[in-house]
Scaffold this active site. Structure first.
Site, PDB file in Angstrom:
ATOM      1  N   GLU A  82       0.833  -1.212   0.000  1.00  0.00           N
ATOM      2  CA  GLU A  82       0.000   0.000   0.000  1.00  0.00           C
ATOM      3  C   GLU A  82       0.860   1.251   0.000  1.00  0.00           C
ATOM      4  O   GLU A  82       0.520   2.261  -0.606  1.00  0.00           O
ATOM      5  CB  GLU A  82      -0.930   0.011   1.218  1.00  0.00           C
TER       6      GLU A  82
ATOM      7  N   THR B 109      -4.920   6.928  -6.135  1.00  0.00           N
ATOM      8  CA  THR B 109      -5.054   7.138  -4.688  1.00  0.00           C
ATOM      9  C   THR B 109      -4.114   8.240  -4.221  1.00  0.00           C
ATOM     10  O   THR B 109      -4.492   9.087  -3.403  1.00  0.00           O
ATOM     11  CB  THR B 109      -4.751   5.825  -3.934  1.00  0.00           C
TER      12      THR B 109
HETATM   13  N1  HSE Z   1      -8.239   5.036   2.957  1.00  0.00           N
HETATM   14  C1  HSE Z   1      -7.613   5.135   1.675  1.00  0.00           C
HETATM   15  C2  HSE Z   1      -7.992   6.459   1.042  1.00  0.00           C
HETATM   16  C3  HSE Z   1      -8.082   4.004   0.831  1.00  0.00           C
HETATM   17  O1  HSE Z   1      -9.173   6.784   1.054  1.00  0.00           O
HETATM   18  O2  HSE Z   1      -7.107   7.168   0.550  1.00  0.00           O
HETATM   19  C4  HSE Z   1      -7.554   4.035  -0.570  1.00  0.00           C
HETATM   20  O3  HSE Z   1      -6.548   3.118  -0.751  1.00  0.00           O
END
Ligand code: HSE
Length: 307
Positions: free
Chosen positions: A128, A180
């Protein structure tokens, strides 16, 4: 045992009000991954999907998750990994988390399950970090644990699996890409106290609603006054989808992870299908290609399919 096949499910992170802390695994879609032990040292990736993801381990989210894991596995040799991605990268459905979580669960199986699920979350978070620039576990945790999870803290890792009443999940994925990392960059770094009060009321309300199986409380708590107002600007049709789906009977919903997918929860399957029609109408009218899913919560997490 030398070879394992796994299904790694899509996940919806945030669940509207719980940015970076709530997540839910979906029954569909899921990635398929085959992992084999090899006497030839090194990690080799083959993608049999259309997404052209990097195959060098250090540039691949599954690769960095596996490398983090292997620092703790004495005497390992090599791995051959074949990935068939069904969760489109950049969809907001936890595509990178599925790769990272899938590989660590698969390899744990091959090394006689020497690691706990919490350990696997820690390893998978490296993926991640590569994907979004920061470690967060709100997709990885439900992907590994299944169900709906709260990550109360990542350092020290504190995971709280949550029970929930039966619910259907409708997802629309407008075929635009939101990275993201970009969707995190645009967020305000400071929050007003009045917004924080609303948000933590909703977070507590959602947890209570899930545990008490109180659909009304779940519905009222699916509100985000901090992240959604900023991010929804990246998703054409968002406000209309949300309003019309609630009019069609959905309990509520919002942006899935960092978007562009939008999810809605419903108590009944018939409502979830009605909600799908509403989503299809909006994006057909807007002339934006889309994909929809009507699915349920997946309580298994990454699943070992065969050996
Ligand atoms: N919590 C994260 C975001 C999830 O909203 O950026 C996306 O990978």
């Amino acid at each position: 045992m030398n070879k394992v096949k796994v299904h790694a499910p899509a996940t919806v992170a945030n669940l509207v009000c719980g940015f970076d802390v709530f997540g839910m695994a979906l029954a569909e879609p899921y990635d398929v991954m085959w992992v084999s032990l090899s006497n030839e040292p090194g990690i080799r990736f083959t993608h049999i999907d259309k997404y052209n993801l990097p195959t060098q381990p250090e540039k691949n989210v599954a690769g960095v998750a596996l490398m983090a894991m292997l620092e703790n596995v004495p005497g390992h040799k090599g791995f051959d990994v074949v990935i068939d991605k069904q969760i489109k990268p950049g969809s907001g459905l936890g595509s990178s988390a599925a790769s990272s979580a899938g590989i660590v669960v698969a390899v744990n199986h091959l090394v006689n399950n020497i690691f706990s699920r919490e350990d696997l979350v820690r390893f998978a978070m490296h993926g991640e970090k590569l994907a979004s620039g920061v470690k967060h576990a709100d997709n990885i945790t439900p992907c590994i644990f299944g169900g709906i999870t709260l990550v109360r803290s990542i350092f020290q890792l504190d995971i709280v699996p949550l029970t929930a009443p039966p619910m259907y999940v409708t997802v629309v994925h407008p075929q635009i890409e939101v990275k993201t990392s970009d969707a995190r960059q645009i967020l305000r770094k400071e929050v007003q106290l009045k917004d924080a009060i609303k948000q933590w009321g909703n977070i507590a309300g959602l947890v209570a609603g899930l545990l008490k199986e109180d659909y009304g409380l779940i519905s009222r708590s699916l509100e985000d006054v901090i992240i959604e107002p900023v991010r929804s600007m990246l998703i054409p049709g968002f406000d209309e989808v949300k309003r019309s789906c609630k009019e069609a009977g959905a309990l509520g919903g919002g942006i899935s992870g960092s978007g562009p997918s939008i999810f809605m929860l419903s108590k009944e399957e018939a409502t979830a299908k009605q909600v799908e029609n509403v989503m299809k109408d909006v994006y057909t009218r807007l002339g934006i290609e889309f994909r929809t899913y009507v699915t349920t919560v997946n309580y298994k997490g990454v699943e070992i399919i065969s050996e």
